[in-house]
Design a protein around this motif. Structure first.
Motif, PDB file in Angstrom:
ATOM      1  N   TYR A 209      96.527  83.891 -84.741  1.00 55.32           N
ATOM      2  CA  TYR A 209      96.749  84.168 -83.325  1.00 55.32           C
ATOM      3  C   TYR A 209      97.968  83.417 -82.797  1.00 55.32           C
ATOM      4  CZ  TYR A 209      92.147  86.319 -83.429  1.00 55.32           C
ATOM      5  OH  TYR A 209      91.084  87.116 -83.740  1.00 55.32           O
ATOM      6  N   ILE A 210      98.141  82.171 -83.234  1.00 55.65           N
ATOM      7  CA  ILE A 210      99.313  81.393 -82.822  1.00 55.65           C
ATOM      8  C   ILE A 210     100.582  82.050 -83.365  1.00 55.65           C
ATOM      9  CG2 ILE A 210     100.516  79.189 -83.148  1.00 55.65           C
ATOM     10  CD1 ILE A 210      97.739  77.859 -83.004  1.00 55.65           C
ATOM     11  N   TYR A 211     100.521  82.459 -84.642  1.00 55.23           N
ATOM     12  CA  TYR A 211     101.679  83.131 -85.228  1.00 55.23           C
ATOM     13  C   TYR A 211     102.036  84.395 -84.445  1.00 55.23           C
ATOM     14  CZ  TYR A 211     104.245  86.351 -88.145  1.00 55.23           C
ATOM     15  OH  TYR A 211     105.150  87.270 -88.587  1.00 55.23           O
TER      16      TYR A 211
ATOM     17  N   PHE B  99     110.284  81.823 -89.512  1.00 50.50           N
ATOM     18  CA  PHE B  99     110.328  80.440 -89.991  1.00 50.50           C
ATOM     19  C   PHE B  99     108.921  79.927 -90.282  1.00 50.50           C
ATOM     20  CE2 PHE B  99     109.778  75.967 -88.848  1.00 50.50           C
ATOM     21  CZ  PHE B  99     110.552  75.372 -89.836  1.00 50.50           C
ATOM     22  N   LEU B 100     107.977  80.240 -89.417  1.00 55.93           N
ATOM     23  CA  LEU B 100     106.606  79.794 -89.630  1.00 55.93           C
ATOM     24  C   LEU B 100     106.003  80.429 -90.878  1.00 55.93           C
ATOM     25  CD1 LEU B 100     105.234  79.801 -85.987  1.00 55.93           C
ATOM     26  CD2 LEU B 100     105.936  77.847 -87.372  1.00 55.93           C
ATOM     27  N   VAL B 101     106.279  81.700 -91.092  1.00 59.27           N
ATOM     28  CA  VAL B 101     105.783  82.367 -92.297  1.00 59.27           C
ATOM     29  C   VAL B 101     106.370  81.706 -93.535  1.00 59.27           C
ATOM     30  CG1 VAL B 101     105.842  84.521 -93.622  1.00 59.27           C
ATOM     31  CG2 VAL B 101     105.318  84.565 -91.187  1.00 59.27           C
ATOM     32  N   ASP B 102     107.669  81.446 -93.498  1.00 55.05           N
ATOM     33  CA  ASP B 102     108.319  80.795 -94.638  1.00 55.05           C
ATOM     34  C   ASP B 102     107.769  79.381 -94.852  1.00 55.05           C
ATOM     35  OD1 ASP B 102     109.826  83.067 -94.962  1.00 55.05           O
ATOM     36  OD2 ASP B 102     111.586  82.256 -93.899  1.00 55.05           O
ATOM     37  N   ALA B 103     107.543  78.652 -93.761  1.00 59.98           N
ATOM     38  CA  ALA B 103     107.014  77.288 -93.879  1.00 59.98           C
ATOM     39  C   ALA B 103     105.592  77.293 -94.421  1.00 59.98           C
ATOM     40  CB  ALA B 103     107.055  76.593 -92.517  1.00 59.98           C
ATOM     41  N   ALA B 104     104.810  78.291 -94.044  1.00 60.58           N
ATOM     42  CA  ALA B 104     103.422  78.355 -94.510  1.00 60.58           C
ATOM     43  C   ALA B 104     103.333  78.729 -95.984  1.00 60.58           C
ATOM     44  CB  ALA B 104     102.635  79.358 -93.669  1.00 60.58           C
TER      45      ALA B 104
ATOM     46  N   ALA C  91     104.189  74.598 -87.478  1.00 59.71           N
ATOM     47  CA  ALA C  91     104.088  74.683 -88.936  1.00 59.71           C
ATOM     48  C   ALA C  91     102.871  73.919 -89.436  1.00 59.71           C
ATOM     49  CB  ALA C  91     105.355  74.143 -89.577  1.00 59.71           C
ATOM     50  N   LEU C  92     102.574  72.804 -88.820  1.00 57.30           N
ATOM     51  CA  LEU C  92     101.375  72.056 -89.213  1.00 57.30           C
ATOM     52  C   LEU C  92     100.110  72.828 -88.872  1.00 57.30           C
ATOM     53  CD1 LEU C  92     102.387  68.417 -88.243  1.00 57.30           C
ATOM     54  CD2 LEU C  92     102.172  69.401 -90.524  1.00 57.30           C
ATOM     55  N   ILE C  93     100.125  73.525 -87.765  1.00 59.07           N
ATOM     56  CA  ILE C  93      98.979  74.364 -87.414  1.00 59.07           C
ATOM     57  C   ILE C  93      98.814  75.472 -88.444  1.00 59.07           C
ATOM     58  CG2 ILE C  93      98.111  76.020 -85.719  1.00 59.07           C
ATOM     59  CD1 ILE C  93      99.395  74.224 -83.554  1.00 59.07           C
ATOM     60  N   LEU C  94      99.930  75.999 -88.902  1.00 58.29           N
ATOM     61  CA  LEU C  94      99.889  77.071 -89.892  1.00 58.29           C
ATOM     62  C   LEU C  94      99.646  76.555 -91.313  1.00 58.29           C
ATOM     63  CD1 LEU C  94     102.720  79.379 -88.615  1.00 58.29           C
ATOM     64  CD2 LEU C  94     100.278  79.851 -88.664  1.00 58.29           C
ATOM     65  N   LEU C  95      99.467  75.270 -91.449  1.00 58.30           N
ATOM     66  CA  LEU C  95      99.228  74.671 -92.758  1.00 58.30           C
ATOM     67  C   LEU C  95      98.102  75.363 -93.509  1.00 58.30           C
ATOM     68  CD1 LEU C  95      99.648  72.286 -94.749  1.00 58.30           C
ATOM     69  CD2 LEU C  95      97.911  71.067 -93.453  1.00 58.30           C
TER      70      LEU C  95
END
Length: 106
Positions: free
Chosen positions: A45-47, A60-65, A10-14
């Motif tokens: 790419y990570i996503y 979850f990552l999309v929602d967190a971003a 999630a921090l990477i997707l910040l």
């Protein structure tokens, strides 16, 4: 353990709030003032890799971003890097002007 991994991702997707727009931007575009294109591309790419392994974690990552804190932070970084880019361009123009007038004598 899963929470810490998700937090790191999630921090990477910040820096990436809208993943589809990353693919429409050129990383090597010359006159681009948006310095966050490369981190956005890396986050995309990570996503994609995470989403292939686990769609739930990908969602979850999309929602967190897209949380307000992440969006506000990303917008702040975009504004500030744009200001720095403009200042750098102005400085390069001044240096080029000095070079031509003082050194080369044009």
């Amino acid at each position: 353990m899963v929470q810490s991994r998700a937090l790191v991702i999630a921090l990477i997707l910040l820096l990436s709030t809208t993943l589809p727009e990353v693919h429409s931007k050129s990383i090597f575009e010359r006159d681009r003032r948006d310095w966050l294109v490369i981190p956005d591309a890396i986050a995309a790419y990570i996503y994609e890799a995470v989403n292939k392994m686990s769609p739930k974690v990908g969602q979850f990552l999309v929602d967190a971003a897209q949380t307000p804190v992440v969006v506000v932070t990303r917008n702040f970084l975009i504004r500030e890097t744009t200001k720095l880019s403009i200042l750098a361009e102005q400085l390069m123009e001044k240096i080029k002007n000095l070079w031509y007038t003082r050194v080369l004598g044009y």
